[in-house]
Design a protein around this motif. Sequence first.
Motif, PDB file in Angstrom:
ATOM      1  N   TRP A   1      13.360   3.045  14.063  1.00  0.00           N
ATOM      2  CA  TRP A   1      12.564   3.746  15.068  1.00  0.00           C
ATOM      3  C   TRP A   1      11.749   4.829  14.384  1.00  0.00           C
ATOM      4  O   TRP A   1      11.995   5.217  13.244  1.00  0.00           O
ATOM      5  CB  TRP A   1      13.461   4.364  16.142  1.00  0.00           C
ATOM      6  CG  TRP A   1      14.494   5.301  15.591  1.00  0.00           C
ATOM      7  CD1 TRP A   1      14.353   6.632  15.317  1.00  0.00           C
ATOM      8  CD2 TRP A   1      15.831   4.957  15.205  1.00  0.00           C
ATOM      9  NE1 TRP A   1      15.513   7.141  14.800  1.00  0.00           N
ATOM     10  CE2 TRP A   1      16.440   6.147  14.725  1.00  0.00           C
ATOM     11  CE3 TRP A   1      16.590   3.781  15.238  1.00  0.00           C
ATOM     12  CZ2 TRP A   1      17.755   6.185  14.268  1.00  0.00           C
ATOM     13  CZ3 TRP A   1      17.899   3.821  14.798  1.00  0.00           C
ATOM     14  CH2 TRP A   1      18.468   5.003  14.313  1.00  0.00           C
ATOM     15  N   THR A   2      10.771   5.331  15.104  1.00  0.00           N
ATOM     16  CA  THR A   2       9.918   6.400  14.602  1.00  0.00           C
ATOM     17  C   THR A   2      10.214   7.717  15.310  1.00  0.00           C
ATOM     18  O   THR A   2      10.215   8.771  14.689  1.00  0.00           O
ATOM     19  CB  THR A   2       8.424   6.053  14.830  1.00  0.00           C
ATOM     20  OG1 THR A   2       8.222   4.661  14.604  1.00  0.00           O
ATOM     21  CG2 THR A   2       7.520   6.854  13.931  1.00  0.00           C
ATOM     22  N   VAL A   3      10.424   7.663  16.604  1.00  0.00           N
ATOM     23  CA  VAL A   3      10.686   8.853  17.417  1.00  0.00           C
ATOM     24  C   VAL A   3      12.056   8.731  18.067  1.00  0.00           C
ATOM     25  O   VAL A   3      12.320   7.763  18.785  1.00  0.00           O
ATOM     26  CB  VAL A   3       9.613   9.034  18.514  1.00  0.00           C
ATOM     27  CG1 VAL A   3       9.977  10.197  19.432  1.00  0.00           C
ATOM     28  CG2 VAL A   3       8.245   9.266  17.887  1.00  0.00           C
ATOM     29  N   ASP A   4      12.916   9.696  17.810  1.00  0.00           N
ATOM     30  CA  ASP A   4      14.244   9.728  18.415  1.00  0.00           C
ATOM     31  C   ASP A   4      14.229  10.756  19.542  1.00  0.00           C
ATOM     32  O   ASP A   4      14.022  11.949  19.298  1.00  0.00           O
ATOM     33  CB  ASP A   4      15.277  10.112  17.356  1.00  0.00           C
ATOM     34  CG  ASP A   4      16.713   9.953  17.844  1.00  0.00           C
ATOM     35  OD1 ASP A   4      16.905   9.745  19.062  1.00  0.00           O
ATOM     36  OD2 ASP A   4      17.625  10.036  17.011  1.00  0.00           O
ATOM     37  N   THR A   5      14.465  10.321  20.767  1.00  0.00           N
ATOM     38  CA  THR A   5      14.499  11.256  21.890  1.00  0.00           C
ATOM     39  C   THR A   5      15.752  12.120  21.891  1.00  0.00           C
ATOM     40  O   THR A   5      15.818  13.120  22.601  1.00  0.00           O
ATOM     41  CB  THR A   5      14.451  10.502  23.232  1.00  0.00           C
ATOM     42  OG1 THR A   5      15.629   9.705  23.370  1.00  0.00           O
ATOM     43  CG2 THR A   5      13.199   9.630  23.313  1.00  0.00           C
ATOM     44  N   LEU A   6      16.761  11.714  21.118  1.00  0.00           N
ATOM     45  CA  LEU A   6      18.051  12.409  21.101  1.00  0.00           C
ATOM     46  C   LEU A   6      18.634  12.525  22.504  1.00  0.00           C
ATOM     47  O   LEU A   6      19.368  13.469  22.816  1.00  0.00           O
ATOM     48  CB  LEU A   6      17.905  13.797  20.476  1.00  0.00           C
ATOM     49  CG  LEU A   6      17.496  13.830  19.006  1.00  0.00           C
ATOM     50  CD1 LEU A   6      17.304  15.262  18.542  1.00  0.00           C
ATOM     51  CD2 LEU A   6      18.518  13.123  18.146  1.00  0.00           C
ATOM     52  N   ASP A   7      18.338  11.541  23.342  1.00  0.00           N
ATOM     53  CA  ASP A   7      18.832  11.594  24.715  1.00  0.00           C
ATOM     54  C   ASP A   7      20.350  11.496  24.791  1.00  0.00           C
ATOM     55  O   ASP A   7      20.945  11.908  25.780  1.00  0.00           O
ATOM     56  CB  ASP A   7      18.176  10.514  25.571  1.00  0.00           C
ATOM     57  CG  ASP A   7      18.422   9.106  25.041  1.00  0.00           C
ATOM     58  OD1 ASP A   7      18.767   8.942  23.844  1.00  0.00           O
ATOM     59  OD2 ASP A   7      18.250   8.148  25.816  1.00  0.00           O
ATOM     60  N   TRP A   8      20.978  10.969  23.726  1.00  0.00           N
ATOM     61  CA  TRP A   8      22.439  10.862  23.721  1.00  0.00           C
ATOM     62  C   TRP A   8      23.117  12.228  23.750  1.00  0.00           C
ATOM     63  O   TRP A   8      24.285  12.352  24.120  1.00  0.00           O
ATOM     64  CB  TRP A   8      22.917  10.063  22.520  1.00  0.00           C
ATOM     65  CG  TRP A   8      22.536  10.632  21.187  1.00  0.00           C
ATOM     66  CD1 TRP A   8      21.388  10.405  20.493  1.00  0.00           C
ATOM     67  CD2 TRP A   8      23.296  11.541  20.387  1.00  0.00           C
ATOM     68  NE1 TRP A   8      21.389  11.111  19.307  1.00  0.00           N
ATOM     69  CE2 TRP A   8      22.551  11.813  19.219  1.00  0.00           C
ATOM     70  CE3 TRP A   8      24.550  12.138  20.554  1.00  0.00           C
ATOM     71  CZ2 TRP A   8      23.000  12.664  18.213  1.00  0.00           C
ATOM     72  CZ3 TRP A   8      25.008  12.996  19.545  1.00  0.00           C
ATOM     73  CH2 TRP A   8      24.227  13.241  18.396  1.00  0.00           C
ATOM     74  N   THR A   9      22.391  13.286  23.379  1.00  0.00           N
ATOM     75  CA  THR A   9      22.940  14.642  23.430  1.00  0.00           C
ATOM     76  C   THR A   9      22.819  15.248  24.820  1.00  0.00           C
ATOM     77  O   THR A   9      23.280  16.384  25.030  1.00  0.00           O
ATOM     78  CB  THR A   9      22.214  15.559  22.427  1.00  0.00           C
ATOM     79  OG1 THR A   9      20.854  15.730  22.835  1.00  0.00           O
ATOM     80  CG2 THR A   9      22.264  14.984  21.020  1.00  0.00           C
ATOM     81  N   GLU A  10      22.192  14.519  25.739  1.00  0.00           N
ATOM     82  CA  GLU A  10      21.961  15.005  27.100  1.00  0.00           C
ATOM     83  C   GLU A  10      21.271  16.372  27.074  1.00  0.00           C
ATOM     84  O   GLU A  10      21.769  17.357  27.648  1.00  0.00           O
ATOM     85  CB  GLU A  10      23.279  15.050  27.883  1.00  0.00           C
ATOM     86  CG  GLU A  10      23.954  13.681  27.985  1.00  0.00           C
ATOM     87  CD  GLU A  10      25.313  13.734  28.665  1.00  0.00           C
ATOM     88  OE1 GLU A  10      25.536  14.672  29.465  1.00  0.00           O
ATOM     89  OE2 GLU A  10      26.151  12.848  28.392  1.00  0.00           O
ATOM     90  N   PRO A  11      20.087  16.445  26.434  1.00  0.00           N
ATOM     91  CA  PRO A  11      19.409  17.728  26.254  1.00  0.00           C
ATOM     92  C   PRO A  11      18.662  18.221  27.494  1.00  0.00           C
ATOM     93  O   PRO A  11      18.128  19.328  27.488  1.00  0.00           O
ATOM     94  CB  PRO A  11      18.418  17.424  25.129  1.00  0.00           C
ATOM     95  CG  PRO A  11      18.060  15.990  25.363  1.00  0.00           C
ATOM     96  CD  PRO A  11      19.339  15.334  25.844  1.00  0.00           C
TER      97      PRO A  11
END
Length: 291
Positions: A224-234
């Motif tokens: 991937w190029t962009v990681d939303t880091l949604d797994w951290t529930e930001p």
Amino acid sequence: MKKDQMTPGRRALLRGAAVFGLAATAGCAGTAGSGAGAPDVSGSGIPSGAADGGVAAGGAPAARPLKASAYRLQPMAGSGPAGAPRTRPRVRKEPILRMDGQGRSMVLTFDDGPDPRYTPGILRTLRRYDVRAMFFVCGEMAVDNKDLLREMADDGHLIGNHTWTHPLLPKMSRSAMREEIERTCEVVEDAVGEPPAWFRAPYGAWNRNAFQLGADLGMEPLAWTVDTLDWTEPGTRTIIRRVRAGAGPGVVVLSHDAGGDRSQSVEALRTYLPELIDSGYRISLPSRYGI
């Protein structure tokens, strides 16, 4: 394993996953191309090679330390004729990070599902805007949710292989790794009539065996190029901001539709997807050929 259970061993894997980047030697359907090194444009400060923080089944992921990326990849050229005969891809030394950005195209990807609590909401939003995406599924989630796999396929989305239990592949023997990947290929093929053409290593942790086994099973490796880091529930707004900041031709966006509470990911998609379309981006699928 039940969807909302996680063994102590998997928790330990999550805690240690960020220390693994990409091992650069030696990936179920695709074709030829070449990969090299490029900066992480996520703007997150999380290494591209270890930022896939989701888990295959329920439960909150453990926190990961921030560290410099263990690998940096160059953009890949991409797109070829649709419907071309399926061929065995060559064994790569690095995963594909970026697609050909011709026509301001971007790719949206969702890992760790399918989860009946969140995947249907993502599918509804994609359907509303007539957009196709990629879902990298874990076998232990997919085996009990084949109806969602069929819904993905019926809507024209691509289903990729994300292993069976979301393990840290470089820690596994070749035979154990093969079972993780092969079983998921079988579940996908049983549900939709064809095996996956793409493979993504959990946590972005690849090694020679992962590339070799993926290629043996006919898959191209996609990072991937962009990681939303949604797994951290930001927070929904933060996820939206990260997609906006990272948007660009050829970008591959990483999000998750399982592995914890993904309500923020579902809600964020409802906002950023129409924004991307209004900004002139074409949300498309990568070709398996001419990458």
